[in-house]
Design an enzyme around this catalytic site. Structure first.
Site, short mmCIF file in Angstrom:
data_model
loop_
_atom_site.label_atom_id
_atom_site.label_comp_id
_atom_site.label_asym_id
_atom_site.label_seq_id
_atom_site.Cartn_x
_atom_site.Cartn_y
_atom_site.Cartn_z
N ASP A 101 14.19 30.44 14.69
CA ASP A 101 14.28 31.39 13.58
C ASP A 101 15.34 32.46 13.87
O ASP A 101 16.47 32.12 14.19
CB ASP A 101 12.89 31.98 13.31
CG ASP A 101 12.82 32.86 12.07
OD1 ASP A 101 12.81 32.30 10.96
OD2 ASP A 101 12.77 34.09 12.21
N TYR A 150 14.22 36.72 -0.10
CA TYR A 150 13.57 37.59 0.88
C TYR A 150 14.53 38.43 1.71
O TYR A 150 14.26 39.59 2.00
CB TYR A 150 12.63 36.77 1.77
CG TYR A 150 13.28 35.94 2.85
CD1 TYR A 150 13.15 36.27 4.19
CD2 TYR A 150 14.01 34.79 2.55
CE1 TYR A 150 13.73 35.51 5.19
CE2 TYR A 150 14.59 34.01 3.54
CZ TYR A 150 14.45 34.38 4.86
OH TYR A 150 15.03 33.63 5.85
N TYR A 232 17.65 42.00 9.55
CA TYR A 232 18.17 41.61 8.23
C TYR A 232 19.11 42.69 7.68
O TYR A 232 20.09 42.37 7.02
CB TYR A 232 17.01 41.38 7.26
CG TYR A 232 16.09 40.26 7.66
CD1 TYR A 232 16.34 38.95 7.27
CD2 TYR A 232 14.96 40.50 8.45
CE1 TYR A 232 15.50 37.91 7.63
CE2 TYR A 232 14.11 39.48 8.81
CZ TYR A 232 14.38 38.18 8.42
OH TYR A 232 13.55 37.15 8.78
N HIS A 297 7.85 25.48 9.35
CA HIS A 297 8.84 26.34 9.99
C HIS A 297 8.52 26.64 11.45
O HIS A 297 9.42 26.69 12.29
CB HIS A 297 8.95 27.64 9.19
CG HIS A 297 9.98 28.60 9.70
ND1 HIS A 297 11.33 28.30 9.73
CD2 HIS A 297 9.87 29.84 10.22
CE1 HIS A 297 12.00 29.33 10.22
NE2 HIS A 297 11.15 30.28 10.54
#
Length: 318
Positions: A101, A150, A232, A297
């Site tokens: 991830d 997201y 992010y 995931h």
């Protein structure tokens, strides 16, 4: 977690918590969102028993590692700097890298900036994606997936954190860990994780125990999620800082492992890139792509024995 030891190291100006076990060549494990070193508990135990020194940090912003408040402290240069300093503190020899991830994204930057520090890279879920010199990442995502995508929703400091206050942390983590909805994931503003209308708690998946959930809930209840979201929020800054690496290939031996029900793998365009030659062009030493059937995931937790076997069969060659 029997035999796993914990310590805090000073690296790159921050205090970093690591979990470790075993002796031998070092395997460095990098977790993703919203996880901790703990996501690698199965791999640490199994690979330490096979003769490796397994090291799994809480990345900056997570768990018992320092969490600088500003998103500008979470660029790829900061985090790779943390990892290079960590590797140096462990003796400085190149490591086997295993990452998932967001950890996988950081892993690509580590391989790109300092390939001398990585023997081989077992990448899970997130493949390398070359820098687009014409458009910033968030602008691109908004254009393709909309404002509710997201990564776009995480951009404004404090907003998603405030929305999450209406959720119980355990239910939120269960929702994220078990979601199988094909990508791209979008978060509506009224109920981003769609938990408010549920009549009963979400069931735990068979691969996650109450003890596992409790550990993660206790940590995230203490730290919150701002450190995690700041990765992010630094995406566009990463784009600005890495202009000099546009078009660079990653020259480290790689295996890519993904679940066929992973939201990353089901995002439009991803399969074409991975299987259509683009991935191999950008990562010439890509040895194999493994698609695990019926897996989502969080494959290293969902199928720990299979994931560990794939990692071991790959790294033992180097």
């Amino acid at each position: 977690m029997e035999g796993i030891e914990h310590r805090t190291l000073r690296v790159n100006g921050i205090d970093m918590h690591i979990a470790e076990k075993g002796e031998g060549p070092t395997i460095l494990f990098l977790h993703g969102f919203p996880e901790l070193w703990y996501t690698w508990r199965h791999q640490i135990q199994s690979l330490a028993a096979l003769g490796y020194h397994c090291v799994a940090p809480d990345l900056r912003g997570y768990g018992n590692t320092d969490a600088p408040p500003s998103p500008t402290s979470y660029t790829c240069l900061h985090v790779v700097g943390d990892l290079v300093a960590l590797i140096e503190s462990l003796g400085g020899k190149p490591v086997y890298l295993v990452a998932h991830d967001w950890g996988a994204m950081i892993g690509w930057y580590l391989c790109m900036f300092r390939p001398d520090k990585v023997k081989a890279y077992a990448c899970m879920s997130v493949p390398y994606r070359p820098r687009n010199p014409k458009m910033k990442p968030i602008e691109t995502m908004r254009a393709f997936f909309g404002e509710d995508y997201y990564m776009c929703r995480f951009q404004e400091s404090g907003v998603i954190e405030a929305e999450l206050k209406s959720y119980e942390t355990g239910e939120l983590l269960k929702k994220i860990l078990t979601d199988r909805k094909p990508g791209p994931p979008c978060l509506p503003k009224s109920d981003p994780f769609q938990l408010k209308g549920l009549n009963a708690p979400l069931p735990l998946p068979t691969w996650l125990s109450e003890e596992d959930l409790k550990y993660n809930v206790e940590i995230f209840d203490q730290t919150g999620f701002t450190g995690a979201f700041n990765y992010y929020r630094a995406l566009d800054l990463n784009w600005e800082l890495t202009a000099a690496w546009s078009g660079v290939q990653v020259n480290v031996p790689v295996i890519y492992v993904v679940g066929d029900e992973d939201m990353v793998y089901t995002t439009p365009g991803l399969k074409e890139y991975v299987h259509g030659g683009g991935f191999k062009k950008d990562v010439p030493l890509l040895e194999e792509v493994v698609v695990m059937e019926g897996v989502g995931h969080f494959l290293n937790q969902e199928k720990p024995q299979e994931s560990t076997a794939i990692i071991y069969d790959f790294i033992k060659k180097f």
